[in-house]
Scaffold this active site. Structure first.
Site, PDB file in Angstrom:
ATOM      1  CE  LYS A 206     -43.637  33.233  -6.883  1.00 51.92           C
ATOM      2  NZ  LYS A 206     -43.109  32.206  -5.957  1.00 51.92           N
ATOM      3  CE  LYS A 259     -43.568  31.332 -10.276  1.00 57.22           C
ATOM      4  NZ  LYS A 259     -43.207  30.704  -9.044  1.00 57.22           N
TER       5      LYS A 259
HETATM    6  C1  PBG Z   1     -42.939  28.950  -4.454  1.00 58.60           C
HETATM    7  C2  PBG Z   1     -43.239  28.889  -5.896  1.00 58.60           C
HETATM    8  C3  PBG Z   1     -44.472  28.987  -6.561  1.00 58.60           C
HETATM    9  C4  PBG Z   1     -44.197  28.731  -7.916  1.00 58.60           C
HETATM   10  C5  PBG Z   1     -42.830  28.530  -8.029  1.00 58.60           C
HETATM   11  N1  PBG Z   1     -42.242  28.657  -6.777  1.00 58.60           N
HETATM   12  C6  PBG Z   1     -45.847  29.133  -6.048  1.00 58.60           C
HETATM   13  C7  PBG Z   1     -46.363  30.401  -5.512  1.00 58.60           C
HETATM   14  O1  PBG Z   1     -45.692  31.423  -5.452  1.00 58.60           O
HETATM   15  O2  PBG Z   1     -47.506  30.358  -5.091  1.00 58.60           O
HETATM   16  C8  PBG Z   1     -45.219  28.675  -9.017  1.00 58.60           C
HETATM   17  C9  PBG Z   1     -44.820  27.877 -10.200  1.00 58.60           C
HETATM   18  C10 PBG Z   1     -45.938  27.522 -11.120  1.00 58.60           C
HETATM   19  O3  PBG Z   1     -47.089  27.962 -10.990  1.00 58.60           O
HETATM   20  O4  PBG Z   1     -45.644  26.774 -12.051  1.00 58.60           O
HETATM   21  N2  PBG Z   1     -43.054  30.178  -3.875  1.00 58.60           N
END
Ligand code: PBG
Length: 334
Positions: A206, A259
């Protein structure tokens, strides 16, 4: 003489294009994200994500039935708590927003898979994904930097909350905080509680991305200070993605996620080659918002652009896609 190659022969009709298609997209590949909050009869439109809503529990049965009837096998839940605090305690409450949501969905559609996004950013008053080293807070350690995310105390909270969500009926736990050791800590806690059947979908790779902007409005989780770069990955790194994935595999991850999706297609394809595990890609809020914004201006066609973005993510090697287009795409594909 060698016969002339004419690739266009295979593009002549819709049927021959269909016959020779290398990648396909089906509703079975899609996972629909849902934002859940307290209240009754709540259906708050999310401004930056057209067609997406914050829903109260009573709205979930109908939502779940629609999603299942479209052939979508799973939803992923994001909860907005009643109350935020330093340690995000509501995430581990057996009667918290997520256990209630799981209950409502499972009662309506027992075989719709429910994935619990396991993170603390929606639950903490500072909006970070775990316990932060802040003077005056419970876990403060004077020798560590102010604002540092305290890794191992966060692992204990993740393990506790995962057991609560799994007991409530979550089929998969999806830790998304990029906390070192999160998969192992959760696996161990689940197994110790007799929850060996609950799977882990790790947000293994991520990135610290600008494309999460709209989500932070939807989940009410923007960090109150700083950013997430001390725990999420640097967008410049690909070898590190392989390292992160390998660590999560060693700790027992059942599925691996990359992601965001579109800016990281090379990473999806690297993971596909390196691991036999199912690979999920998350087409995040900013990717969805961009396509909608351009379409609203008349600059691109919404349906074609959305479906092309999804097929591209699959072609790169994803087996499944978490996407806010899930319902629309399933509908278009029908
Ligand atoms: C929680 C999380 C996030 C997203 C999914 N789980 C936000 C972040 O890391 O700031 C983002 C999903 C999206 O932008 O659609 N940590």
């Amino acid at each position: 003489m060698i016969a002339q190659q004419r690739p266009r022969r295979l593009r002549l009709s819709a049927q021959i294009r269909r016959l020779t298609r290398e990648t396909t997209l089906s509703p079975a590949d899609l996972i629909a994200p849902l934002f859940v909050r307290y209240g009754h009869g709540v259906r708050n439109p999310i401004r930056s994500m057209p067609g997406q809503f914050q829903l109260s529990i009573d709205q979930l049965p109908a939502e779940a039935r629609t999603i299942a009837s479209l052939g979508i096998p799973a939803v992923i839940l994001f909860g907005i708590p009643e109350h935020k605090d330093a340690c995000g305690t509501e995430n581990a409450r057996p009667d918290g927003i997520i256990p209630q949501a799981i209950d409502a969905i499972k009662a309506a559609v027992p075989d719709l898979l429910v994935i619990s996004d396991m993170c603390f950013c929606e639950y903490t008053d500072h909006g970070h994904c775990g316990i932060i080293n802040r003077e005056g807070d419970p876990h403060y350690q004077a020798h560590l930097p102010e604002g540092y995310l305290l890794n191992d105390p966060t692992l204990a909270l993740l393990a506790e909350a995962s057991v609560i969500h799994a007991r409530a009926g979550a089929d998969l736990i999806a830790p998304s905080g990029m906390i070192d050791g999160m998969v192992g800590a959760i696996r161990q806690a689940l197994d110790a509680d007799g929850l060996q059947h609950t799977a882990i979908m790790s947000y293994a790779v991520k990135y610290a991305s600008a494309f999460y902007g709209p989500f932070r409005e939807a989940a009410e989780s923007p960090p109150a200070f700083g950013d997430r770069a001390q725990y999420q990955m640097d967008p410049s790194n690909r070898r590190e993605a392989l390292k992160e994935a390998a660590l999560d595999v060693a700790q027992g991850a059942d599925l691996l996620m990359v992601k965001p999706a579109m800016p990281y297609l090379d990473v999806i394809s690297e993971l596909r080659r390196a691991h036999p595990h199912p690979i999920a890609a998350y087409q995040v809020s900013g990717e969805y918002a961009m396509i909608h914004a351009a379409a609203a201006n008349g600059w691109i066609d919404l349906q074609r652009a959305a479906l092309e973005s999804l097929i591209g993510i699959k072609r790169a090697g994803a087996d499944m896609i978490l996407t806010y287009f899930a319902r629309d795409a399933a509908h278009w594909l029908a």
